[in-house]
Write an enzyme that holds these catalytic residues in place. Structure first.
Site, mmCIF file in Angstrom:
data_model
loop_
_atom_site.group_PDB
_atom_site.id
_atom_site.type_symbol
_atom_site.label_atom_id
_atom_site.label_comp_id
_atom_site.label_asym_id
_atom_site.label_seq_id
_atom_site.Cartn_x
_atom_site.Cartn_y
_atom_site.Cartn_z
ATOM 1 N N THR A 175 -26.482 -17.275 33.796
ATOM 2 C CA THR A 175 -27.647 -16.386 33.904
ATOM 3 C C THR A 175 -27.932 -15.665 32.589
ATOM 4 O O THR A 175 -27.053 -15.471 31.759
ATOM 5 C CB THR A 175 -27.434 -15.310 34.994
ATOM 6 O OG1 THR A 175 -26.387 -14.422 34.583
ATOM 7 C CG2 THR A 175 -27.095 -15.943 36.330
ATOM 8 N N TYR A 204 -20.687 -14.697 14.693
ATOM 9 C CA TYR A 204 -21.774 -13.783 15.076
ATOM 10 C C TYR A 204 -21.233 -12.605 15.884
ATOM 11 O O TYR A 204 -21.463 -11.437 15.549
ATOM 12 C CB TYR A 204 -22.823 -14.553 15.876
ATOM 13 C CG TYR A 204 -24.035 -13.730 16.219
ATOM 14 C CD1 TYR A 204 -24.881 -13.259 15.219
ATOM 15 C CD2 TYR A 204 -24.336 -13.416 17.542
ATOM 16 C CE1 TYR A 204 -25.994 -12.495 15.523
ATOM 17 C CE2 TYR A 204 -25.447 -12.651 17.853
ATOM 18 C CZ TYR A 204 -26.281 -12.195 16.853
ATOM 19 O OH TYR A 204 -27.372 -11.434 17.163
ATOM 20 N N ASN A 259 -31.260 -10.499 25.402
ATOM 21 C CA ASN A 259 -32.231 -11.579 25.144
ATOM 22 C C ASN A 259 -33.675 -11.073 25.194
ATOM 23 O O ASN A 259 -34.091 -10.475 26.188
ATOM 24 C CB ASN A 259 -32.083 -12.696 26.191
ATOM 25 C CG ASN A 259 -30.720 -13.355 26.133
ATOM 26 O OD1 ASN A 259 -29.711 -12.718 26.450
ATOM 27 N ND2 ASN A 259 -30.658 -14.607 25.736
#
Ligand code: UDP
Length: 206
Positions: free
Chosen positions: A102, A37, A66
Site C-alpha cells: 500500500t 537514500y 508520496n
C-alpha cells in the site's frame, strides 16, 4: 534564518507499524537497495536536530509521504507516472509483486500548504505531511485504468527488494499543531494530473 529539511517517509523503511507516527523509529535495512537514500535522509534529520540542539538553529523537518501532481517527471519510474503513461499509451500497467503493498498519495497543492504552515510554525521536530487515504497498488492501478478510460491490462512483475509493504502517514500532529489536513481526494487529484500527462504526451508527439 530558518532551516527546513525536506525529509521523507522512507526514514520509516519497511514499517512494522501502520500508520506511521513521528514517534516510530523505523525499520530500515542499512545495506539494502534503498539504504543510500533512506540512511542519508535519516542522517540529514539527525544532523539537523544536532544543529538545533547544539547551535540553536531554528529548524523544521517535513517528513514528506508520496506526492504527485502536474510537472512531475514522466519517466522516473514511480508508480503514478508509470501507470499514467502506460494507460494513455495503451500498454499494460506494470504492477510489481501481487500489488497488495500500500501507499497513500498526496496531491501537491495540499503538500505545499502543509510545508508553508510548518515553515511558519515554531515546531523544531519532525512532522509527517501526506494524505492518509491508503490504497493497495493493485487498486491504484485499477483506478488509473478507470480514470483514463483505458483498456490496457495489468501485467505483474517482480517486486523490487526492500519495497515497503505498507505506508500511511499518521497526521494527528500536523492536524493539531498546523491545523492542516489534505483537501484534495485521490479521485479529484488523479483527474487534475491526468490533464498534465495528456498534454505532455501530445506535446511530445508534435
Ligand atoms: N510500483 C509498481 N509498478 C511500477 C512502479 C512502482 O507496482 O511501475 C510499486 C512499487 O513497487 C511500490 C509502489 O508501487 O510498491 C510505489 O512505488 P513508487 O516508486 O511510486 O514509490 P515508493 O516505493 O518510493 O513509495
Amino acid at each position: 534564518s530558518k532551516f527546513l529539511i525536506a525529509s521523507t517517509s522512507e526514514i520509516y523503511g519497511d514499517p512494522e507499524v501502520n500508520p506511521q507516527n513521528e514517534e516510530y523509529w523505523g525499520n530500515v535495512n542499512p545495506t539494502g537497495f534503498r539504504s543510500v537514500y533512506d540512511e542519508s535522509k535519516r542522517f540529514a534529520e539527525a544532523i539537523t536536530m544536532a544543529y538545533h540542539r547544539k547551535h540553536n538553529i531554528d529548524i523544521r523537518i517535513a517528513r514528506i509521504f508520496n506526492t504527485y501532481g502536474p510537472r512531475m517527471r514522466l519517466d522516473d519510474g514511480r508508480a503514478l507516472p508509470n501507470f499514467m503513461m502506460q494507460a494513455l499509451k495503451g500498454e499494460p500497467l506494470t504492477v510489481y509483486g501481487d500489488g497488495s503493498q500500500t501507499r497513500s498519495f498526496c496531491y501537491v497543492d495540499d503538500l505545499i500548504e502543509g510545508i508553508i504552515r510548518l515553515y511558519k510554525s515554531g515546531i523544531n521536530e519532525p512532522v509527517n505531511l501526506g494524505n492518509p487515504d491508503e490504497v493497495s497498488i493493485l487498486n491504484f492501478a485499477r483506478e488509473i485504468l478507470d480514470i483514463t478510460d483505458s483498456d490496457s491490462g495489468i501485467e505483474f512483475k517482480p517486486l523490487p527488494e526492500d519495497d515497503p509493504k505498507v505506508r500511511r502517514p499518521d497526521i494527528t500532529k500536523a492536524k493539531k499543531l498546523l491545523n492542516w489536513e489534505p483537501e484534495v481526494s485521490r479521485e479529484e487529484g488523479l483527474k487534475l494530473v491526468l490533464e498534465y500527462f495528456r498534454n505532455e504526451i501530445s506535446r511530445n508527439s508534435n
